[in-house]
Structure formats: structure tokens, C-alpha cells
Motif scaffolding. Structure first.
Motif, PDB file in Angstrom:
ATOM      1  N   ARG A  63      20.678  30.825  41.524  1.00 51.95           N
ATOM      2  CA  ARG A  63      21.270  31.763  40.567  1.00 51.95           C
ATOM      3  C   ARG A  63      21.622  33.079  41.232  1.00 51.95           C
ATOM      4  NH1 ARG A  63      17.064  29.704  37.288  1.00 51.95           N
ATOM      5  NH2 ARG A  63      15.824  31.563  37.703  1.00 51.95           N
ATOM      6  N   LEU A  64      20.713  33.581  42.061  1.00 48.25           N
ATOM      7  CA  LEU A  64      20.944  34.854  42.733  1.00 48.25           C
ATOM      8  C   LEU A  64      22.111  34.753  43.703  1.00 48.25           C
ATOM      9  CD1 LEU A  64      19.995  37.741  43.303  1.00 48.25           C
ATOM     10  CD2 LEU A  64      18.367  36.814  44.960  1.00 48.25           C
ATOM     11  N   TRP A  65      22.149  33.696  44.485  1.00 50.99           N
ATOM     12  CA  TRP A  65      23.216  33.517  45.473  1.00 50.99           C
ATOM     13  C   TRP A  65      24.566  33.361  44.785  1.00 50.99           C
ATOM     14  CZ3 TRP A  65      26.942  29.948  46.780  1.00 50.99           C
ATOM     15  CH2 TRP A  65      27.512  30.087  48.054  1.00 50.99           C
ATOM     16  N   THR A  66      24.622  32.543  43.728  1.00 52.76           N
ATOM     17  CA  THR A  66      25.881  32.324  43.024  1.00 52.76           C
ATOM     18  C   THR A  66      26.400  33.618  42.425  1.00 52.76           C
ATOM     19  OG1 THR A  66      25.220  30.048  42.494  1.00 52.76           O
ATOM     20  CG2 THR A  66      27.010  30.994  41.195  1.00 52.76           C
ATOM     21  N   TRP A  67      25.519  34.381  41.793  1.00 51.43           N
ATOM     22  CA  TRP A  67      25.930  35.652  41.202  1.00 51.43           C
ATOM     23  C   TRP A  67      26.464  36.594  42.284  1.00 51.43           C
ATOM     24  CZ3 TRP A  67      26.005  40.796  41.053  1.00 51.43           C
ATOM     25  CH2 TRP A  67      26.333  41.430  39.849  1.00 51.43           C
ATOM     26  N   LEU A  81      10.197  44.565  45.835  1.00 45.85           N
ATOM     27  CA  LEU A  81      11.194  43.529  46.115  1.00 45.85           C
ATOM     28  C   LEU A  81      10.887  42.246  45.343  1.00 45.85           C
ATOM     29  CD1 LEU A  81      11.806  43.944  49.954  1.00 45.85           C
ATOM     30  CD2 LEU A  81      13.474  44.301  48.128  1.00 45.85           C
ATOM     31  N   ASP A  82       9.592  41.883  45.246  1.00 44.64           N
ATOM     32  CA  ASP A  82       9.223  40.682  44.494  1.00 44.64           C
ATOM     33  C   ASP A  82       9.636  40.820  43.030  1.00 44.64           C
ATOM     34  OD1 ASP A  82       8.116  39.507  46.729  1.00 44.64           O
ATOM     35  OD2 ASP A  82       6.059  40.094  46.249  1.00 44.64           O
ATOM     36  N   ALA A  83       9.318  41.970  42.444  1.00 46.00           N
ATOM     37  CA  ALA A  83       9.663  42.194  41.033  1.00 46.00           C
ATOM     38  C   ALA A  83      11.167  42.200  40.839  1.00 46.00           C
ATOM     39  CB  ALA A  83       9.051  43.517  40.559  1.00 46.00           C
ATOM     40  N   ALA A  84      11.887  42.865  41.742  1.00 45.37           N
ATOM     41  CA  ALA A  84      13.343  42.935  41.635  1.00 45.37           C
ATOM     42  C   ALA A  84      13.969  41.558  41.783  1.00 45.37           C
ATOM     43  CB  ALA A  84      13.898  43.889  42.691  1.00 45.37           C
ATOM     44  N   THR A  85      13.431  40.751  42.696  1.00 43.61           N
ATOM     45  CA  THR A  85      13.974  39.414  42.916  1.00 43.61           C
ATOM     46  C   THR A  85      13.882  38.572  41.658  1.00 43.61           C
ATOM     47  OG1 THR A  85      13.392  39.484  45.269  1.00 43.61           O
ATOM     48  CG2 THR A  85      13.773  37.311  44.293  1.00 43.61           C
ATOM     49  N   GLU A  86      12.726  38.586  41.006  1.00 41.52           N
ATOM     50  CA  GLU A  86      12.540  37.799  39.787  1.00 41.52           C
ATOM     51  C   GLU A  86      13.455  38.284  38.666  1.00 41.52           C
ATOM     52  OE1 GLU A  86      10.885  35.075  39.375  1.00 41.52           O
ATOM     53  OE2 GLU A  86      10.140  35.102  41.432  1.00 41.52           O
ATOM     54  N   LEU A  87      13.528  39.590  38.469  1.00 42.94           N
ATOM     55  CA  LEU A  87      14.351  40.131  37.391  1.00 42.94           C
ATOM     56  C   LEU A  87      15.833  39.886  37.631  1.00 42.94           C
ATOM     57  CD1 LEU A  87      12.553  43.548  36.768  1.00 42.94           C
ATOM     58  CD2 LEU A  87      12.661  41.616  35.184  1.00 42.94           C
ATOM     59  N   ILE A  88      16.286  40.120  38.862  1.00 37.01           N
ATOM     60  CA  ILE A  88      17.704  39.975  39.171  1.00 37.01           C
ATOM     61  C   ILE A  88      18.127  38.516  39.105  1.00 37.01           C
ATOM     62  CG2 ILE A  88      19.415  40.214  41.022  1.00 37.01           C
ATOM     63  CD1 ILE A  88      17.890  42.790  41.846  1.00 37.01           C
ATOM     64  N   ALA A  89      17.265  37.614  39.585  1.00 35.94           N
ATOM     65  CA  ALA A  89      17.596  36.193  39.525  1.00 35.94           C
ATOM     66  C   ALA A  89      17.693  35.718  38.079  1.00 35.94           C
ATOM     67  CB  ALA A  89      16.547  35.379  40.275  1.00 35.94           C
ATOM     68  N   ARG A  90      16.878  36.290  37.200  1.00 32.68           N
ATOM     69  CA  ARG A  90      16.865  35.864  35.796  1.00 32.68           C
ATOM     70  C   ARG A  90      18.004  36.485  34.997  1.00 32.68           C
ATOM     71  NH1 ARG A  90      12.079  37.803  34.285  1.00 32.68           N
ATOM     72  NH2 ARG A  90      11.068  36.110  35.430  1.00 32.68           N
ATOM     73  N   HIS A  91      18.294  37.774  35.246  1.00 30.89           N
ATOM     74  CA  HIS A  91      19.241  38.493  34.399  1.00 30.89           C
ATOM     75  C   HIS A  91      20.533  38.891  35.106  1.00 30.89           C
ATOM     76  CE1 HIS A  91      16.019  38.810  31.450  1.00 30.89           C
ATOM     77  NE2 HIS A  91      15.229  39.294  32.382  1.00 30.89           N
ATOM     78  N   GLY A  92      20.588  38.733  36.443  1.00 31.06           N
ATOM     79  CA  GLY A  92      21.743  39.243  37.186  1.00 31.06           C
ATOM     80  C   GLY A  92      21.577  40.733  37.432  1.00 31.06           C
ATOM     81  N   PRO A  93      22.100  41.249  38.536  1.00 31.69           N
ATOM     82  CA  PRO A  93      21.936  42.666  38.852  1.00 31.69           C
ATOM     83  C   PRO A  93      22.404  43.610  37.754  1.00 31.69           C
ATOM     84  CG  PRO A  93      22.691  41.499  40.780  1.00 31.69           C
ATOM     85  CD  PRO A  93      22.735  40.511  39.645  1.00 31.69           C
TER      86      PRO A  93
END
Length: 209
Positions: free
Chosen positions: A106-110, A18-30
Motif C-alpha cells: 500500500r505504501l509503495w503503490t501510493w 518512524l514505526d508509528a509514521a509507517t503504520e499510519l501512512i500505510a493505512r491512511h496514505g500520507p
């Protein structure tokens, strides 16, 4: 570079995924990530990620739920500190503290733009409705109706707070620069928060229709 693989307990493995996914998704979008990329960043196999989360969409949902729960806990902490009454200045203070986490913004907005934070059934409670539930419970524990604000008024305050706080967070640098101000001057944020709090307090207290 992929993280080295090592032995983990199931709880550790799930949390690190989850930590890794959170960083990647926040940076690049799902749309820009995927299960394999998350597995490489977490230092685990693709099969292990699938074992814990099933599909990529389920993993994104788990990331969003964990981040939202962390923010709801911030609200609950503030409710407890204020004796369960979420005063407008406290609400905006919590929102602005949350907005300091640019990764979450960024994550919330996306997620809002693409609907990735929605449950699978139309009548399931959303993260926002659960947040309002927590605030309503705190308000009515101290100020039950008809003395306290009703659900509709609380919802409007939350919507006003979110719109004002998130809009400011997303546009502040450009807007302040356009007005001839230094966006890195902290006094601007404090002044805006004070102004927003006064508007929210007036509505929460019932001095506006």
C-alpha cells in the motif's frame, strides 16, 4: 488512543516515530496523517518530531527510504545466498515475499502514484535505480560483459518482475475469483510465480530479443 510518553534515547525516539509514521501512512496514505497525528501515536511531542525530521514531507521521505532499504537488503541477502547471481526464480521469490507485506504494498503503490519517493533533484538516484545497481553489480561480479547481460537487459527484467509481481498482488483476489478459482488456495501463487520466473529467466539469459 495516544501512546504513553516515556524516556527514550534519541535513536529509540527516532525509530519509534518512524514505526508509528509507517503504520499510519500505510493505512491512511500520507495525505491522511500529519506530524501531530504521528506524534500522538508515538507518544512524543510534536516538537520532537519536528526536531528529528523538520517537515512532514521529510518524515514521509524517511519512512519510504527505510522501507525501501529493508527491501533492498532482502535482495542483497538473496544475492549473497546465490553467489551474487540473481537467478530469475530467486528474484521473483524475493518479490513475492516482499508483496506478502501488504503494508509495504500500500505504501509503495501510493508513493508511486503521488511521487513521494522522488528525491529533490531530478538527477538524484532513485530507489529503483539503486536496486538495479545492486543487481547489476552482483551479475557482473560473476558474469562480466559481454558474457553477462547488459544494464538495459537487467533493467527490463526488473521492470517485468515488478510489473508482474505487483500487478498480481494488487489484482489477484478479484482476477482469480472472476476466473472461478479460490484466491486463498496457495497453489495459484506458486504456479504464477513459476510462470513469471520462466519468462524472466529467458530474457535474462538472452534467449529473447
Amino acid at each position: 488512543m495516544p501512546a504513553p510518553r516515556r524516556r527514550r534515547t534519541p535513536d529509540q525516539a527516532r525509530a519509534e516515530i518512524l514505526d508509528a509514521a509507517t503504520e499510519l501512512i500505510a493505512r491512511h496514505g500520507p495525505d491522511g496523517v500529519g506530524l501531530r497525528r504521528v506524534a500522538e501515536a508515538a507518544g512524543v511531542t510534536h516538537g520532537l518530531v519536528t526536531h528529528y525530521f523538520g517537515t512532514y514531507r521529510a518524515l514521509v521521505r524517511a519512512v519510504l527510504e527505510r522501507e525501501n532499504e529493508r527491501k533492498r537488503e532482502r535482495v542483497r541477502e538473496r544475492l549473497r545466498a546465490d553467489g551474487s547471481v540473481p537467478y530469475a526464480d530467486a528474484m521473483t521469490e524475493v518479490l513475492f515475499d516482499i508483496l506478502a507485506d501488504e503494508r509495504f504494498v500500500r505504501l509503495w503503490t501510493w508513493s508511486q502514484l503521488h511521487g513521494w519517493d522522488h528525491e529533490t533533484t531530478p538527477d538524484s538516484p532513485t530507489d529503483l535505480s539503486r536496486l538495479v545497481d545492486a543487481i547489476e553489480e552482483g551479475v557482473h561480479a560473476v558474469l562480466p560483459p559481454p558474457e553477462g547481460p547488459d544494464r538495459a537487459r537487467i533493467e527490463r527484467v526488473v521492470l517485468l518482475a515488478m510489473s508482474g509481481a505487483y500487478g498480481y498482488a494488487l489484482g489477484r483476489r478479484y482476477w482469480l475469483t472472476s476466473l472461478g478459482h479460490d484466491p486463498d488456495e496457495p497453489g495459484h501463487d506458486a504456479a504464477y510465480r513459476t510462470a513469471l520466473s520462466s519468462v524472466l529467466a529467458a530474457h535474462l539469459g538472452g534467449s529473447t530479443p
